[in-house]
Design a protein around this motif. Sequence first.
Motif, PDB file in Angstrom:
ATOM      1  N   ILE A 154      -8.870   1.704  -0.737  1.00 25.14           N
ATOM      2  CA  ILE A 154      -9.826   1.219  -1.730  1.00 25.14           C
ATOM      3  C   ILE A 154     -11.193   0.984  -1.112  1.00 25.14           C
ATOM      4  O   ILE A 154     -12.225   1.188  -1.772  1.00 25.14           O
ATOM      5  CB  ILE A 154      -9.271  -0.055  -2.391  1.00 25.14           C
ATOM      6  CG1 ILE A 154      -8.037   0.299  -3.231  1.00 25.14           C
ATOM      7  CG2 ILE A 154     -10.324  -0.730  -3.265  1.00 25.14           C
ATOM      8  CD1 ILE A 154      -7.216  -0.872  -3.667  1.00 25.14           C
ATOM      9  N   LEU A 195      -2.902  -5.720  -7.216  1.00 28.79           N
ATOM     10  CA  LEU A 195      -2.596  -4.468  -7.909  1.00 28.79           C
ATOM     11  C   LEU A 195      -1.874  -4.705  -9.229  1.00 28.79           C
ATOM     12  O   LEU A 195      -1.777  -3.803 -10.057  1.00 28.79           O
ATOM     13  CB  LEU A 195      -1.743  -3.570  -7.015  1.00 28.79           C
ATOM     14  CG  LEU A 195      -2.447  -2.998  -5.769  1.00 28.79           C
ATOM     15  CD1 LEU A 195      -1.444  -2.252  -4.897  1.00 28.79           C
ATOM     16  CD2 LEU A 195      -3.610  -2.093  -6.146  1.00 28.79           C
ATOM     17  N   TRP A 213      -6.179  -5.073   0.074  1.00 30.11           N
ATOM     18  CA  TRP A 213      -6.867  -5.351  -1.195  1.00 30.11           C
ATOM     19  C   TRP A 213      -5.915  -5.984  -2.210  1.00 30.11           C
ATOM     20  O   TRP A 213      -6.320  -6.838  -3.010  1.00 30.11           O
ATOM     21  CB  TRP A 213      -7.493  -4.074  -1.754  1.00 30.11           C
ATOM     22  CG  TRP A 213      -8.812  -3.740  -1.113  1.00 30.11           C
ATOM     23  CD1 TRP A 213      -9.047  -2.858  -0.099  1.00 30.11           C
ATOM     24  CD2 TRP A 213     -10.075  -4.322  -1.439  1.00 30.11           C
ATOM     25  NE1 TRP A 213     -10.383  -2.847   0.225  1.00 30.11           N
ATOM     26  CE2 TRP A 213     -11.038  -3.736  -0.586  1.00 30.11           C
ATOM     27  CE3 TRP A 213     -10.491  -5.268  -2.369  1.00 30.11           C
ATOM     28  CZ2 TRP A 213     -12.387  -4.071  -0.640  1.00 30.11           C
ATOM     29  CZ3 TRP A 213     -11.834  -5.598  -2.423  1.00 30.11           C
ATOM     30  CH2 TRP A 213     -12.766  -5.009  -1.563  1.00 30.11           C
ATOM     31  N   ASP A 214      -4.660  -5.582  -2.180  1.00 31.80           N
ATOM     32  CA  ASP A 214      -3.648  -6.229  -3.022  1.00 31.80           C
ATOM     33  C   ASP A 214      -3.553  -7.709  -2.674  1.00 31.80           C
ATOM     34  O   ASP A 214      -3.530  -8.581  -3.560  1.00 31.80           O
ATOM     35  CB  ASP A 214      -2.309  -5.527  -2.813  1.00 31.80           C
ATOM     36  CG  ASP A 214      -1.217  -6.001  -3.760  1.00 31.80           C
ATOM     37  OD1 ASP A 214      -1.533  -6.491  -4.864  1.00 31.80           O
ATOM     38  OD2 ASP A 214      -0.026  -5.844  -3.405  1.00 31.80           O
ATOM     39  N   ILE A 229      -5.089  -0.456   1.239  1.00 30.11           N
ATOM     40  CA  ILE A 229      -4.677  -0.768  -0.136  1.00 30.11           C
ATOM     41  C   ILE A 229      -3.886  -2.073  -0.163  1.00 30.11           C
ATOM     42  O   ILE A 229      -4.094  -2.927  -1.046  1.00 30.11           O
ATOM     43  CB  ILE A 229      -3.854   0.386  -0.721  1.00 30.11           C
ATOM     44  CG1 ILE A 229      -4.727   1.626  -0.912  1.00 30.11           C
ATOM     45  CG2 ILE A 229      -3.225  -0.023  -2.061  1.00 30.11           C
ATOM     46  CD1 ILE A 229      -3.939   2.896  -1.232  1.00 30.11           C
ATOM     47  N   ALA A 265      -4.055   1.758  -7.084  1.00 31.58           N
ATOM     48  CA  ALA A 265      -5.388   1.682  -6.486  1.00 31.58           C
ATOM     49  C   ALA A 265      -6.372   2.529  -7.282  1.00 31.58           C
ATOM     50  O   ALA A 265      -7.502   2.097  -7.565  1.00 31.58           O
ATOM     51  CB  ALA A 265      -5.344   2.145  -5.034  1.00 31.58           C
ATOM     52  N   SER A 296      -7.033   7.857  -2.968  1.00 31.68           N
ATOM     53  CA  SER A 296      -6.984   6.541  -2.316  1.00 31.68           C
ATOM     54  C   SER A 296      -5.984   6.495  -1.175  1.00 31.68           C
ATOM     55  O   SER A 296      -6.191   5.784  -0.192  1.00 31.68           O
ATOM     56  CB  SER A 296      -6.642   5.454  -3.343  1.00 31.68           C
ATOM     57  OG  SER A 296      -5.344   5.667  -3.882  1.00 31.68           O
ATOM     58  N   GLY A 314       0.828  -1.192   0.000  1.00 30.75           N
ATOM     59  CA  GLY A 314       0.000   0.000   0.000  1.00 30.75           C
ATOM     60  C   GLY A 314       0.862   1.242   0.000  1.00 30.75           C
ATOM     61  O   GLY A 314       2.093   1.173   0.074  1.00 30.75           O
TER      62      GLY A 314
END
Length: 366
Positions: free
Chosen positions: A275, A351, A114-115, A111, A305, A269, A51
């Motif tokens: 995200i 990502l 989410w990756d 972030i 992102a 972001s 992130g």
Amino acid sequence: MIIIGIEAVPLRIPFKAGSKSASSAWGDSNLPAADSLLVKVTTDQGLVGWGEAFGFRAVASAKLAVDQLVAPLCIGKDATRIEPLMLDVQKKLHVFGRGGALAFAVSAVDIALWDIAGKAANTPLCRLLGGGADELDCYASLVRYSEPSLVRAAVRQAIEAGFRTLKLHELDLAAIRAAREEAGLDIDLTVDVNCPWTLHEARRMAEELNAIDLKWLEEPLWPPENFAGLAELKRTGGIPIAAGENVYTLMDFERLLAADAVDFVQPSSAKMGGISELRRIFPLAAIHNIPVMPHSFYDGPGLLAAIHATAALGTTDSMIEWRWFDLEATIYGDALHQKRGRISVPQGPGLGIDPDPDVIRTYGWK
């Protein structure tokens, strides 16, 4: 899947020797390098996510927030329950504020998670978010040069690189006029002035700027949360208004849009919760028929992102902000680049690209 480690990784990447950016960025010589803060999240299954927190002079503060406030609340928790975990973190830390370095730290961890989610699913993040274009338009976001001759040179270079939309960060009318003269009428120009003016001052400037034909005027008012003032300027100033980089919560975005204060909304972001929060802005903006133009003045996971969220949720009007910096290196090296004002959405899991380890080794600092 359990979070076992969170590491904040500061980077300092200088401008290239002899670069015009090095001597004139932001109108002075006080920014010899671009500082970034990456955050690396590791899980017990070996998956790693990256992130990014908003950087520059906030890096040390954001790193402290990651290390001392956010990481202790996340280590040992389930990495797959991203939004419940981030909500819990925000609730436990809200007494320290809902913006600034703390929000940057939360954004970076979100972030990274989410990756990891995309990597666990072996799919690009844009697909995980519900869809995704393969390619997006982007615009060149220039640093502040102040001197008209330097502005002209930067504008010419960006146009020669294929950009059809440029963002200036100029405050002086002479510099903005020079950009329009150099660009001609076929290039879209936007101006981000970073919240300098009262409503009265902004109205006076708008009278001068109207002749320059701007696609938008960004963050013209101080304080940035003066949504009523932005709405009044939008109604009377004759120039489309953009804002949102300094809006931190979904409720405040709702207020901004309900006030009819902007023609373009610009969530960031790496500032407003990552995200998890960014993806909520797109449907909210759609209700008001306002295009989302994410703030992405980054070249790391904060940029990716924005790219993935826009690819999945944006409209044909949405564009990506591409930082037009002349740096010694970039976080992804040659793996991420624009071509003639278009950028391909990375198709790897999560990502899509991890930071270049050589760049981290070379430009990391404590």
